[in-house]
Design an enzyme around this catalytic site. Structure first.
Site, PDB file in Angstrom:
ATOM      1  N   ASP A  60       8.967   3.860 -11.477  1.00 51.05           N
ATOM      2  CA  ASP A  60      10.351   4.161 -11.501  1.00 51.05           C
ATOM      3  C   ASP A  60      11.456   3.360 -12.099  1.00 51.05           C
ATOM      4  O   ASP A  60      11.491   2.242 -12.186  1.00 51.05           O
ATOM      5  CB  ASP A  60      10.654   5.004  -9.814  1.00 51.05           C
ATOM      6  CG  ASP A  60      11.168   4.464  -8.799  1.00 51.05           C
ATOM      7  OD1 ASP A  60      11.355   2.749  -9.801  1.00 51.05           O
ATOM      8  OD2 ASP A  60      10.470   4.751  -7.720  1.00 51.05           O
TER       9      ASP A  60
ATOM     10  N   HIS B 155       8.223  -1.040  -9.473  1.00 56.80           N
ATOM     11  CA  HIS B 155       9.930  -0.751  -9.642  1.00 56.80           C
ATOM     12  C   HIS B 155      11.219  -1.162 -10.515  1.00 56.80           C
ATOM     13  O   HIS B 155      10.895  -2.003 -10.080  1.00 56.80           O
ATOM     14  CB  HIS B 155      10.375  -0.668  -8.306  1.00 56.80           C
ATOM     15  CG  HIS B 155       9.682  -0.176  -7.096  1.00 56.80           C
ATOM     16  ND1 HIS B 155       9.231   1.398  -6.931  1.00 56.80           N
ATOM     17  CD2 HIS B 155       8.657  -0.158  -6.292  1.00 56.80           C
ATOM     18  CE1 HIS B 155       8.550   2.437  -6.041  1.00 56.80           C
ATOM     19  NE2 HIS B 155       8.052   1.104  -5.794  1.00 56.80           N
TER      20      HIS B 155
ATOM     21  N   GLU C 220       2.222  -5.507  -0.477  1.00 60.82           N
ATOM     22  CA  GLU C 220       2.874  -6.660  -0.484  1.00 60.82           C
ATOM     23  C   GLU C 220       3.070  -7.238   0.495  1.00 60.82           C
ATOM     24  O   GLU C 220       4.116  -7.469   1.320  1.00 60.82           O
ATOM     25  CB  GLU C 220       4.400  -5.563   0.292  1.00 60.82           C
ATOM     26  CG  GLU C 220       4.756  -4.204  -0.448  1.00 60.82           C
ATOM     27  CD  GLU C 220       5.963  -3.618   0.088  1.00 60.82           C
ATOM     28  OE1 GLU C 220       6.433  -4.177   0.862  1.00 60.82           O
ATOM     29  OE2 GLU C 220       6.090  -3.007  -1.082  1.00 60.82           O
TER      30      GLU C 220
ATOM     31  N   GLU D 296       3.504   2.535  -9.154  1.00 61.69           N
ATOM     32  CA  GLU D 296       4.719   3.631  -8.603  1.00 61.69           C
ATOM     33  C   GLU D 296       5.767   3.021  -9.433  1.00 61.69           C
ATOM     34  O   GLU D 296       6.693   3.231  -8.845  1.00 61.69           O
ATOM     35  CB  GLU D 296       4.918   2.144  -6.811  1.00 61.69           C
ATOM     36  CG  GLU D 296       4.033   2.508  -5.372  1.00 61.69           C
ATOM     37  CD  GLU D 296       4.408   1.722  -5.170  1.00 61.69           C
ATOM     38  OE1 GLU D 296       6.037   1.416  -4.358  1.00 61.69           O
ATOM     39  OE2 GLU D 296       3.856   1.498  -3.779  1.00 61.69           O
TER      40      GLU D 296
ATOM     41  N   ASN E  55      -1.440  -4.323  -3.656  1.00 59.47           N
ATOM     42  CA  ASN E  55      -0.700  -3.759  -4.324  1.00 59.47           C
ATOM     43  C   ASN E  55       0.984  -4.318  -3.754  1.00 59.47           C
ATOM     44  O   ASN E  55       0.133  -4.860  -2.881  1.00 59.47           O
ATOM     45  CB  ASN E  55      -0.282  -1.876  -3.944  1.00 59.47           C
ATOM     46  CG  ASN E  55       0.597  -1.260  -4.256  1.00 59.47           C
ATOM     47  OD1 ASN E  55       0.329  -1.175  -5.698  1.00 59.47           O
ATOM     48  ND2 ASN E  55       1.382  -0.189  -3.890  1.00 59.47           N
TER      49      ASN E  55
HETATM   50  C1  XIL Z   1       9.116   4.683   0.253  1.00 56.40           C
HETATM   51  C2  XIL Z   1       9.303   5.545   0.284  1.00 56.40           C
HETATM   52  O1  XIL Z   1       9.204   6.525  -1.016  1.00 56.40           O
HETATM   53  C3  XIL Z   1      10.527   6.428   1.411  1.00 56.40           C
HETATM   54  O2  XIL Z   1      10.051   7.656   0.861  1.00 56.40           O
HETATM   55  C4  XIL Z   1      10.188   5.349   2.945  1.00 56.40           C
HETATM   56  O3  XIL Z   1      11.319   5.893   3.030  1.00 56.40           O
HETATM   57  C5  XIL Z   1       9.714   4.756   2.720  1.00 56.40           C
HETATM   58  O4  XIL Z   1       8.627   3.389   1.508  1.00 56.40           O
HETATM   59  N1  XIL Z   1       7.088   0.440  -1.867  1.00 56.40           N
HETATM   60  C6  XIL Z   1       5.591   1.111  -1.152  1.00 56.40           C
HETATM   61  C7  XIL Z   1       6.406   2.311  -1.324  1.00 56.40           C
HETATM   62  O5  XIL Z   1       4.435   0.260  -1.326  1.00 56.40           O
HETATM   63  O6  XIL Z   1       5.323   1.996   0.315  1.00 56.40           O
HETATM   64  C8  XIL Z   1       7.868   2.789  -0.165  1.00 56.40           C
HETATM   65  O7  XIL Z   1       8.218   3.511  -0.478  1.00 56.40           O
HETATM   66  C9  XIL Z   1       8.144   1.917  -1.235  1.00 56.40           C
HETATM   67  C10 XIL Z   1       8.236   0.981  -2.486  1.00 56.40           C
END
Ligand code: XIL
Length: 361
Positions: free
Chosen positions: A272, A241, A162, A270, A205
């Site tokens: 969802d 996401h 990020e 990631e 990422n």
């Molecule tokens: C999130 C976790 O899922 C949570 O449990 C934590 O509190 C915060 O981080 N992008 C990312 C991940 O790269 O590391 C994040 O994970 C979600 C967004």
């Protein structure tokens, strides 16, 4: 030939024994479904909490049957972030992550490392926020200690997470690292990681690179620059996401194809699918469960259509059971973003993924 009655009796007895031996106390009533990992020729992963926020190997063991049957790749949802692996300037704490690495190796799974560098305030080590010395040397040491420790155990790393500004996506995010080192910290991180573990596949990422075209373009410019200068960047992780209706599937396709065209590895890192962003529904109704199924299917088949087999770093889901999802953290309304319900039962979303995999191998 055994007679049919005795066959049925034996089968029932076996089912009963299996039921009592079932180690998944979090997934007791789950009916078995086909293994996603057996329906893909690339890694199918899941994020697991280990050692923090909240979670440890006990939680993972409680869901072991489901995890082991469906996935061949795992990532620590939190436990391998900077604050947990490097809690004090001279202290590295590898215990929880080592347990996850052992779990992966015992079960023949890939371990993906997440993440060597991330700006996020909640997980930046406090000592680092106050660090007054040579930042380049300090970050290099941080990366290299971790990469050396996990060499041979971690197959691939999110090296930088990020780094692009999400609100003004034509610039790098204003992080502590940018403040101290300028944008060069990104390439320095990749160079350091590659030196420490030349076999590791190194990813950048980020999120919204499938939905914001200017953010995608800024990232592609970075990639092109790195490729011209032979910076060891091997792949891009699309966090993905997303929600059921946004972004458009055509936009996702364009983004995946643009990265694939550069010869890089492509992970959906990631995944969802949030259901409850606009409507604040109290429960998951069948109609929206079906929409979520279609959405998962489309994302998986778009990945398969857009990324050539040799460049598929895999698809990882950001959590196992709906109730585990980070999207529920601090939200006043529920959500059901993942493939399995709170009892470990496969949702329509799971069958969407399965269909996507089967349709487009
Ligand atoms: C999130 C976790 O899922 C949570 O449990 C934590 O509190 C915060 O981080 N992008 C990312 C991940 O790269 O590391 C994040 O994970 C979600 C967004």
């Amino acid at each position: 030939m055994p007679n049919i009655m005795s066959y049925r009796f034996t089968a029932t007895l076996l089912a009963l024994i299996c039921c009592f031996c079932q180690p998944d106390s979090r997934a007791q009533s789950a009916a078995p479904v086909p293994a996603l990992k057996d329906n893909a020729r690339f890694p199918i992963g899941v994020a697991l909490n280990v050692g923090n926020e909240p979670g440890d190997m006990a939680d993972i063991r409680e869901s072991a049957t489901l995890i082991n049957s469906q996935f061949n790749s795992i990532v620590a949802e939190n436990g391998m972030k900077m604050r947990f692996l490097h809690p004090a300037i001279d202290t590295y704490d590898f215990a929880a992550a080592d347990a996850l690495a052992d779990y992966a190796s015992t079960h023949g799974m890939i371990l993906h490392g997440h993440t060597l560098i991330w700006h996020h305030d909640y997980q930046l080590p406090v000592w680092m926020k106050n660090y007054q010395g040579d930042w380049q040397a300090m970050l290099r040491e941080h990366i290299q200690q971790i990469c050396r420790h996990f060499a041979g155990k971690v197959k691939s790393w999110d090296v930088v997470n990020e780094a692009i500004d999400n609100k003004h996506p034509k610039q790098y995010r204003a992080t502590l690292f940018l403040e101290k080192l300028g944008p060069a910290y990104i390439e320095q991180a990749f160079i350091a990681a590659h030196e420490a573990d030349p076999a590791a596949v190194l990813y950048y990422n980020d999120f919204n690179i499938e939905s914001k075209s200017d953010k995608l373009q800024f990232m592609l410019d970075m990639v092109d620059d790195f490729q011209r200068r032979h910076i060891p960047l091997h792949g891009i992780g699309f966090q993905m996401h997303v929600s059921i209706d946004s972004p458009d599937i055509a936009q996702i396709k364009t983004a995946l194809q643009a990265v694939a065209a550069r010869g890089l590895q492509v992970r959906i890192s990631e995944l969802d699918v949030s259901l409850n962003q606009q409507q604040k529904a109290a429960s998951l109704d069948p109609a929206r469960a079906q929409l979520q199924k279609t959405r998962y299917r489309d994302i998986v088949s778009t990945y398969l259509q857009s990324v050539p087999p040799a460049q598929r770093g895999g698809i990882t889901f950001w959590g196992l059971l709906d109730k585990d999802s980070w999207l529920l953290d601090n939200k006043p309304y529920p959500d059901w973003p993942l493939l399995f319900d709170d009892k470990g039962q496969a949702k329509p979303a799971y069958f969407g993924v399965l269909e996507g995999l089967k349709e487009s191998q």
